[in-house]
Design an enzyme around this catalytic site. Structure first.
Site, PDB file in Angstrom:
ATOM      1  N   ASP A  65       0.894  -1.148   0.000  1.00  0.00           N
ATOM      2  CA  ASP A  65       0.000   0.000   0.000  1.00  0.00           C
ATOM      3  C   ASP A  65       0.942   1.209   0.000  1.00  0.00           C
ATOM      4  OD1 ASP A  65      -2.262   1.689   0.432  1.00  0.00           O
ATOM      5  OD2 ASP A  65      -1.742   1.757   2.560  1.00  0.00           O
ATOM      6  N   ASP A  75      -0.077   5.042   0.840  1.00  0.00           N
ATOM      7  CA  ASP A  75      -0.348   6.063   1.853  1.00  0.00           C
ATOM      8  C   ASP A  75      -0.276   5.465   3.264  1.00  0.00           C
ATOM      9  OD1 ASP A  75      -0.898   7.998  -0.160  1.00  0.00           O
ATOM     10  OD2 ASP A  75      -2.900   7.143  -0.411  1.00  0.00           O
ATOM     11  N   LYS A  92      -9.266   5.296   5.914  1.00  0.00           N
ATOM     12  CA  LYS A  92      -7.972   4.843   5.402  1.00  0.00           C
ATOM     13  C   LYS A  92      -8.137   3.692   4.415  1.00  0.00           C
ATOM     14  CE  LYS A  92      -4.940   6.261   9.179  1.00  0.00           C
ATOM     15  NZ  LYS A  92      -4.091   5.784  10.277  1.00  0.00           N
ATOM     16  N   GLY A  93      -7.497   3.819   3.279  1.00  0.00           N
ATOM     17  CA  GLY A  93      -7.540   2.766   2.264  1.00  0.00           C
ATOM     18  C   GLY A  93      -8.760   2.834   1.365  1.00  0.00           C
ATOM     19  N   SER A 146      -2.425   0.644  -4.371  1.00  0.00           N
ATOM     20  CA  SER A 146      -2.967   1.816  -3.676  1.00  0.00           C
ATOM     21  C   SER A 146      -4.273   2.240  -4.325  1.00  0.00           C
ATOM     22  CB  SER A 146      -1.973   2.974  -3.762  1.00  0.00           C
ATOM     23  OG  SER A 146      -2.593   4.178  -3.329  1.00  0.00           O
ATOM     24  N   ALA A 147      -5.241   2.609  -3.487  1.00  0.00           N
ATOM     25  CA  ALA A 147      -6.531   3.081  -3.994  1.00  0.00           C
ATOM     26  C   ALA A 147      -6.434   4.506  -4.530  1.00  0.00           C
ATOM     27  CB  ALA A 147      -7.567   3.023  -2.881  1.00  0.00           C
ATOM     28  N   ASN A 183      -3.729   9.435  -7.085  1.00  0.00           N
ATOM     29  CA  ASN A 183      -2.518  10.268  -7.048  1.00  0.00           C
ATOM     30  C   ASN A 183      -1.247   9.438  -6.858  1.00  0.00           C
ATOM     31  OD1 ASN A 183      -3.540  13.138  -7.101  1.00  0.00           O
ATOM     32  ND2 ASN A 183      -4.733  12.356  -5.372  1.00  0.00           N
ATOM     33  N   LYS A 199     -11.052  -1.491  -1.423  1.00  0.00           N
ATOM     34  CA  LYS A 199     -10.751  -2.224  -0.194  1.00  0.00           C
ATOM     35  C   LYS A 199     -11.921  -1.985   0.780  1.00  0.00           C
ATOM     36  CE  LYS A 199      -5.897  -1.000  -0.950  1.00  0.00           C
ATOM     37  NZ  LYS A 199      -4.728  -0.187  -0.531  1.00  0.00           N
ATOM     38  N   GLU A 239       0.024  -3.116   4.674  1.00  0.00           N
ATOM     39  CA  GLU A 239      -1.065  -2.146   4.800  1.00  0.00           C
ATOM     40  C   GLU A 239      -1.090  -1.460   6.160  1.00  0.00           C
ATOM     41  OE1 GLU A 239      -3.639  -0.654   3.695  1.00  0.00           O
ATOM     42  OE2 GLU A 239      -3.967  -1.459   1.695  1.00  0.00           O
TER      43      GLU A 239
END
Ligand code: BG6
Ligand code: MG
Length: 220
Positions: free
Chosen positions: A8, A10, A44-45, A113-114, A117, A144, A168
């Site tokens: 992941d 972020d 988050k996620g 990553s979701a 960016n 997720k 994660e």
């Protein structure tokens, strides 16, 4: 036998989970909606629009589709301003060392990553070349905790999920890794990341992760 590490971004590789929080907080304050770090754990996620919906749950007001799109874009503007000045210095401690050590061992590296960016952030951090595969968040239908993003990563690496270790910082992400059938490394608080196979406070102790890949080499 683990052949890949699926990261992941972020809150694992970069401290951008903080920026996402601050950008949402700014938006929530403007709207007069209560928002704090505890509520933020749920975000988050989770993708941009879904995150916004979670924030708006606390508002008595109904928002139209157009208003929501405008708000999501506004948050993204705040976020983009925050990541603009990022450099290699913004890699979380141990993240760069871990990725390089894994590559040195022939372990494949992917990003799940979701965040839309994510490619910009990887570029700012100067690590985009180290990834064998980066999942395009825009092409993922179910966010997720659905396992889709991790399954797509494994498939594009040409590996079975059971050959991958996922990393994660979010509960949604850990659930996604486990549902995909991967080994789950939680980065953060073990009280929050209860479903992870192991939890590390941060990547400073990245040798714990290397051990997952090393032990098996010895046993071949
Ligand atoms: C995830 C973050 O990686 O990406 C979430 O944990 C964020 O906080 C999501 O909402 C989507 O990010 P973006 O950059 O596409 O708005
Ligand atoms: Mg994260």
């Amino acid at each position: 036998v683990y052949k890949a590490a699926v990261f992941d971004l972020d809150g694992v590789i970069a401290d951008t989970a903080r920026f996402h929080y601050l950008a949402w907080k700014k938006l929530a304050d403007e709207l007069g909606i209560y928002f704090d770090e505890k509520i933020n754990e749920r975000l988050k996620g989770v993708g941009r629009m879904e995150s916004l919906e979670m924030i708006l749950e606390k508002s008595p007001r109904k928002f139209t589709r157009e208003e929501k799109e405008h708000l999501a874009e506004k948050k993204n503007g705040y976020y983009k301003d925050m990541i603009e000045k990022m450099t290699q210095e913004d890699l979380l401690p141990g993240a760069g060392e871990l990725i390089l050590a894994l590559k040195g061992r022939g372990v494949k590296i992917a990003l799940a990553s979701a965040s839309r960016n994510a490619p910009i952030v990887l570029k700012r951090l100067g690590i985009e070349e180290l990834f064998d595969y980066v999942v395009d968040a825009a092409r993922i239908k179910r966010g997720k905790p659905d396992p889709e993003i991790f399954l797509v990563a494994a498939e594009n690496l040409g590996l079975k999920p059971g050959e991958c270790v996922g990393m994660e910082d979010s509960t949604a992400g850990i659930e996604a890794i486990k549902r995909a059938g991967m080994f789950a490394v939680g980065i953060g608080d073990p009280q929050i990341l209860k479903k992870a196979d192991i939890v590390l406070k941060d990547l400073k102790n990245f040798r714990e992760i290397l051990r997952l890949f090393d032990n098996q080499v010895e046993s071949i």
